[in-house]
Design a protein around this motif. Structure first.
Motif, PDB file in Angstrom:
ATOM      1  N   UNK A   1      18.114 -89.767 -32.800  1.00  0.00           N
ATOM      2  CA  UNK A   1      18.924 -90.253 -31.678  1.00  0.00           C
ATOM      3  C   UNK A   1      20.189 -90.950 -32.177  1.00  0.00           C
ATOM      4  N   UNK A   2      20.045 -91.768 -33.214  1.00  0.00           N
ATOM      5  CA  UNK A   2      21.202 -92.477 -33.769  1.00  0.00           C
ATOM      6  C   UNK A   2      22.225 -91.504 -34.340  1.00  0.00           C
ATOM      7  N   UNK A   3      21.761 -90.482 -35.045  1.00  0.00           N
ATOM      8  CA  UNK A   3      22.671 -89.492 -35.627  1.00  0.00           C
ATOM      9  C   UNK A   3      23.384 -88.691 -34.543  1.00  0.00           C
ATOM     10  N   UNK A   4      22.636 -88.285 -33.528  1.00  0.00           N
ATOM     11  CA  UNK A   4      23.240 -87.518 -32.438  1.00  0.00           C
ATOM     12  C   UNK A   4      24.287 -88.363 -31.720  1.00  0.00           C
ATOM     13  N   UNK A   5      23.963 -89.624 -31.491  1.00  0.00           N
ATOM     14  CA  UNK A   5      24.907 -90.519 -30.817  1.00  0.00           C
ATOM     15  C   UNK A   5      26.189 -90.709 -31.627  1.00  0.00           C
ATOM     16  N   UNK A   6      26.043 -90.629 -32.947  1.00  0.00           N
ATOM     17  CA  UNK A   6      27.202 -90.798 -33.830  1.00  0.00           C
ATOM     18  C   UNK A   6      27.969 -89.500 -34.036  1.00  0.00           C
ATOM     19  N   UNK A   7      27.516 -88.426 -33.396  1.00  0.00           N
ATOM     20  CA  UNK A   7      28.192 -87.143 -33.524  1.00  0.00           C
ATOM     21  C   UNK A   7      27.841 -86.381 -34.781  1.00  0.00           C
ATOM     22  N   UNK A   8      26.749 -86.794 -35.438  1.00  0.00           N
ATOM     23  CA  UNK A   8      26.338 -86.127 -36.674  1.00  0.00           C
ATOM     24  C   UNK A   8      25.420 -84.943 -36.368  1.00  0.00           C
ATOM     25  N   UNK A   9      25.460 -83.922 -37.217  1.00  0.00           N
ATOM     26  CA  UNK A   9      24.564 -82.784 -37.062  1.00  0.00           C
ATOM     27  C   UNK A   9      23.203 -83.117 -37.670  1.00  0.00           C
ATOM     28  N   UNK A  10      22.137 -82.554 -37.071  1.00  0.00           N
ATOM     29  CA  UNK A  10      20.793 -82.762 -37.594  1.00  0.00           C
ATOM     30  C   UNK A  10      20.124 -81.417 -37.832  1.00  0.00           C
ATOM     31  N   UNK A  11      19.094 -81.431 -38.683  1.00  0.00           N
ATOM     32  CA  UNK A  11      18.349 -80.230 -39.035  1.00  0.00           C
ATOM     33  C   UNK A  11      16.873 -80.605 -39.121  1.00  0.00           C
ATOM     34  N   UNK A  12      16.100 -80.200 -38.111  1.00  0.00           N
ATOM     35  CA  UNK A  12      14.684 -80.557 -38.054  1.00  0.00           C
ATOM     36  C   UNK A  12      13.859 -79.687 -38.998  1.00  0.00           C
ATOM     37  N   UNK A  13      13.090 -80.335 -39.876  1.00  0.00           N
ATOM     38  CA  UNK A  13      12.106 -79.663 -40.729  1.00  0.00           C
ATOM     39  C   UNK A  13      10.740 -80.140 -40.290  1.00  0.00           C
ATOM     40  N   UNK A  14       9.956 -79.247 -39.712  1.00  0.00           N
ATOM     41  CA  UNK A  14       8.809 -79.666 -38.944  1.00  0.00           C
ATOM     42  C   UNK A  14       7.477 -79.723 -39.638  1.00  0.00           C
ATOM     43  N   UNK A  15       6.462 -79.882 -38.785  1.00  0.00           N
ATOM     44  CA  UNK A  15       5.078 -79.946 -39.240  1.00  0.00           C
ATOM     45  C   UNK A  15       4.590 -78.588 -39.736  1.00  0.00           C
ATOM     46  N   UNK A  16       5.119 -77.515 -39.145  1.00  0.00           N
ATOM     47  CA  UNK A  16       4.659 -76.175 -39.510  1.00  0.00           C
ATOM     48  C   UNK A  16       5.711 -75.370 -40.259  1.00  0.00           C
ATOM     49  N   UNK A  17       6.804 -76.012 -40.648  1.00  0.00           N
ATOM     50  CA  UNK A  17       7.796 -75.319 -41.456  1.00  0.00           C
ATOM     51  C   UNK A  17       9.206 -75.526 -40.952  1.00  0.00           C
ATOM     52  N   UNK A  18      10.134 -74.830 -41.573  1.00  0.00           N
ATOM     53  CA  UNK A  18      11.524 -74.824 -41.139  1.00  0.00           C
ATOM     54  C   UNK A  18      11.703 -73.748 -40.080  1.00  0.00           C
ATOM     55  N   UNK A  19      12.352 -74.075 -39.000  1.00  0.00           N
ATOM     56  CA  UNK A  19      12.448 -73.153 -37.871  1.00  0.00           C
ATOM     57  C   UNK A  19      13.889 -72.679 -37.700  1.00  0.00           C
ATOM     58  N   UNK A  20      14.254 -71.767 -38.558  1.00  0.00           N
ATOM     59  CA  UNK A  20      15.576 -71.136 -38.477  1.00  0.00           C
ATOM     60  C   UNK A  20      15.437 -69.916 -37.572  1.00  0.00           C
ATOM     61  N   UNK A  21      15.718 -70.089 -36.293  1.00  0.00           N
ATOM     62  CA  UNK A  21      15.522 -69.016 -35.327  1.00  0.00           C
ATOM     63  C   UNK A  21      16.511 -67.878 -35.562  1.00  0.00           C
ATOM     64  N   UNK A  22      16.005 -66.648 -35.538  1.00  0.00           N
ATOM     65  CA  UNK A  22      16.903 -65.502 -35.661  1.00  0.00           C
ATOM     66  C   UNK A  22      17.454 -65.137 -34.288  1.00  0.00           C
ATOM     67  N   UNK A  23      18.147 -64.025 -34.186  1.00  0.00           N
ATOM     68  CA  UNK A  23      18.790 -63.648 -32.931  1.00  0.00           C
ATOM     69  C   UNK A  23      17.797 -63.457 -31.790  1.00  0.00           C
ATOM     70  N   UNK A  24      16.541 -63.153 -32.129  1.00  0.00           N
ATOM     71  CA  UNK A  24      15.516 -62.925 -31.112  1.00  0.00           C
ATOM     72  C   UNK A  24      14.696 -64.170 -30.808  1.00  0.00           C
ATOM     73  N   UNK A  25      15.015 -65.284 -31.480  1.00  0.00           N
ATOM     74  CA  UNK A  25      14.230 -66.500 -31.284  1.00  0.00           C
ATOM     75  C   UNK A  25      12.982 -66.554 -32.128  1.00  0.00           C
ATOM     76  N   UNK A  26      12.884 -65.650 -33.113  1.00  0.00           N
ATOM     77  CA  UNK A  26      11.739 -65.621 -34.016  1.00  0.00           C
ATOM     78  C   UNK A  26      12.010 -66.467 -35.260  1.00  0.00           C
ATOM     79  N   UNK A  27      10.918 -66.838 -35.945  1.00  0.00           N
ATOM     80  CA  UNK A  27      11.031 -67.624 -37.173  1.00  0.00           C
ATOM     81  C   UNK A  27      10.270 -66.932 -38.298  1.00  0.00           C
ATOM     82  N   UNK A  28      10.719 -67.159 -39.535  1.00  0.00           N
ATOM     83  CA  UNK A  28       9.894 -66.717 -40.663  1.00  0.00           C
ATOM     84  C   UNK A  28       8.670 -67.606 -40.719  1.00  0.00           C
ATOM     85  N   UNK A  29       7.665 -67.218 -41.448  1.00  0.00           N
ATOM     86  CA  UNK A  29       6.469 -68.059 -41.494  1.00  0.00           C
ATOM     87  C   UNK A  29       5.603 -67.762 -42.690  1.00  0.00           C
ATOM     88  N   UNK A  30       4.525 -68.506 -42.775  1.00  0.00           N
ATOM     89  CA  UNK A  30       3.538 -68.297 -43.829  1.00  0.00           C
ATOM     90  C   UNK A  30       2.190 -68.075 -43.169  1.00  0.00           C
TER      91      UNK A  30
END
Length: 394
Positions: A346-375
């Motif tokens: 929230x603090x970063x967004x308020x400051x106009x900074x970009x964020x990149x969420x790395x989650x509980x189940x992996x990195x979610x770099x959505x492709x054009x179809x909204x799909x993610x790579x996985x393990x």
């Protein structure tokens, strides 16, 4: 009167809430799998509210509805209630692919509502004409089917019989598995669809066993046809080994069929890579009272947290612009946000900074179809329970 009006306005503002809906199979063939998935999503909501809420202190709420997993009408009704009655900003769900497709086409896409499924793995989700509104935090079965085939070939299984539930999930997974297994030199002696919800599959099992294969691959649901087929297959004595995929991974299956019957059963499910967010989630889930290793629980947490981040990034609870914001908060570049780091985000967004969420189940770099790579995680029944055997690399 002006003071009273101001007090009323302040009270209304204080009680304001933002809604992210959850739709899943609380009844039906995955009813034992759904509660920890819902718990995963609710953990994200609880953390956000504990850290000051969303959009300047508003409460984040998560109304829910039952899709039954297998009834398209129920899924459509659940989505309609979320979109048009609850007026949610976004939806976590659905879980079963048929439910996700029905919910998306009937209500979410017409209503401009972003959906993020933590469990719909069938390739059919990729093919939706969805106006960039349907995403998932779990890899497609086009990948899981290949990995299951690779695993079985590596373990020395060169001939199998396959039966799959006759829907988008079962068909997509069976197609991917069969192609990869045969391309790898294996033989699929029989490949048979079956309908869910029946009490007797002995006719199908007769056809499967007459193929001569000693290994039966069941691509169905733990609380539905998969359970009945495995129980009747064990009673018939026709097979010596069983295998399955994510829809079968639940200890309710072992309890219903019998630990001795399923000892050594092989399965796969989407897993979580060894990232910092994984351990953070595991600890938080245990403290919240649910199993962090439950199938799709981590993916549901990520779906809910990502949607909340996207709403915060979008700056309002409107639906317009949310898919673009979702892609922004889930992709590099940006300051890394880990599970539970809501205040930081929230603090970063308020400051106009970009964020990149790395989650509980992996990195979610959505492709054009909204799909993610996985393990994919190898599972096996040992001592009456499903246990993880390790991540499988392609």
């Amino acid at each position: 009167m002006a003071v009273a009006a101001s007090s009323v306005a302040f009270a209304a503002a204080a009680q304001a809430e933002v809604k992210i809906g959850f739709i899943g199979g609380f009844t039906g063939p995955i009813e034992s799998l759904t509660p920890p998935i819902f718990d995963g999503a609710r953990l994200a909501v609880a953390q956000i509210n504990e850290q000051g809420g969303i959009l300047g202190g508003q409460e984040l709420a998560m109304p829910n509805a039952d899709t039954t997993c297998s009834d398209a009408s129920a899924a459509s009704n659940a989505a309609d209630r979320m979109v048009n009655t609850e007026n949610v900003t976004a939806i976590v769900g659905a879980l079963c692919t048929g439910a996700t497709v029905a919910a998306a086409n009937s209500a979410a896409i017409p209503g401009g509502v972003v959906m993020v499924s933590p469990a719909s793995t069938a390739p059919a989700v990729t093919e939706l004409d969805d106006n960039d509104l349907v995403f998932r935090t779990v890899p497609s079965d086009a990948y899981q089917g290949q990995i299951l085939a690779k695993l079985m070939l590596e373990k020395g299984f060169d001939e199998v019989a396959v039966t799959y539930v006759n829907n988008d999930y079962g068909q997509g997974l069976a197609d991917a598995f069969t192609t990869a297994f045969e391309d790898g030199g294996g033989t699929v002696a029989e490949n048979l669809a079956h309908e869910d919800g029946r009490a007797d599959y002995r006719s199908e099992l007769g056809s499967l066993s007459s193929s001569g294969a000693q290994t039966l691959v069941v691509l169905a649901y733990a609380d539905g046809s998969g359970q009945t087929i495995l129980r009747q297959a064990y009673e018939s004595g026709a097979f010596t080994q069983y295998a399955g995929a994510d829809g079968m991974v639940g200890d309710s299956l072992v309890g219903a069929v019998g630990a001795d019957a399923l000892e050594g059963m092989i399965a796969t499910r989407p897993g979580s890579p060894e990232l910092p967010g994984t351990e953070i989630f595991n600890q938080a889930a245990q403290e919240a009272g649910f199993d962090p290793s439950a199938v799709f629980a981590a993916q549901a947490y990520d779906a809910a947290f990502l949607l909340a981040l996207a709403i915060e990034q979008n700056g309002n609870a409107e639906r317009e612009g949310l898919s673009e914001a979702l892609r922004s908060v889930s992709s590099a570049p940006g300051e890394t946000i880990l599970p539970g780091e809501w205040e930081k985000a929230v603090e970063l967004i308020a400051a106009g900074e970009e964020i990149n969420y790395e989650g509980a189940s992996g990195r979610h770099e959505f492709d054009d179809s909204g799909d993610v790579p996985g393990v994919v995680l190898e599972m096996a029944v040992e001592g009456g329970t499903f246990v993880g055997k390790g991540l499988i690399q392609d």
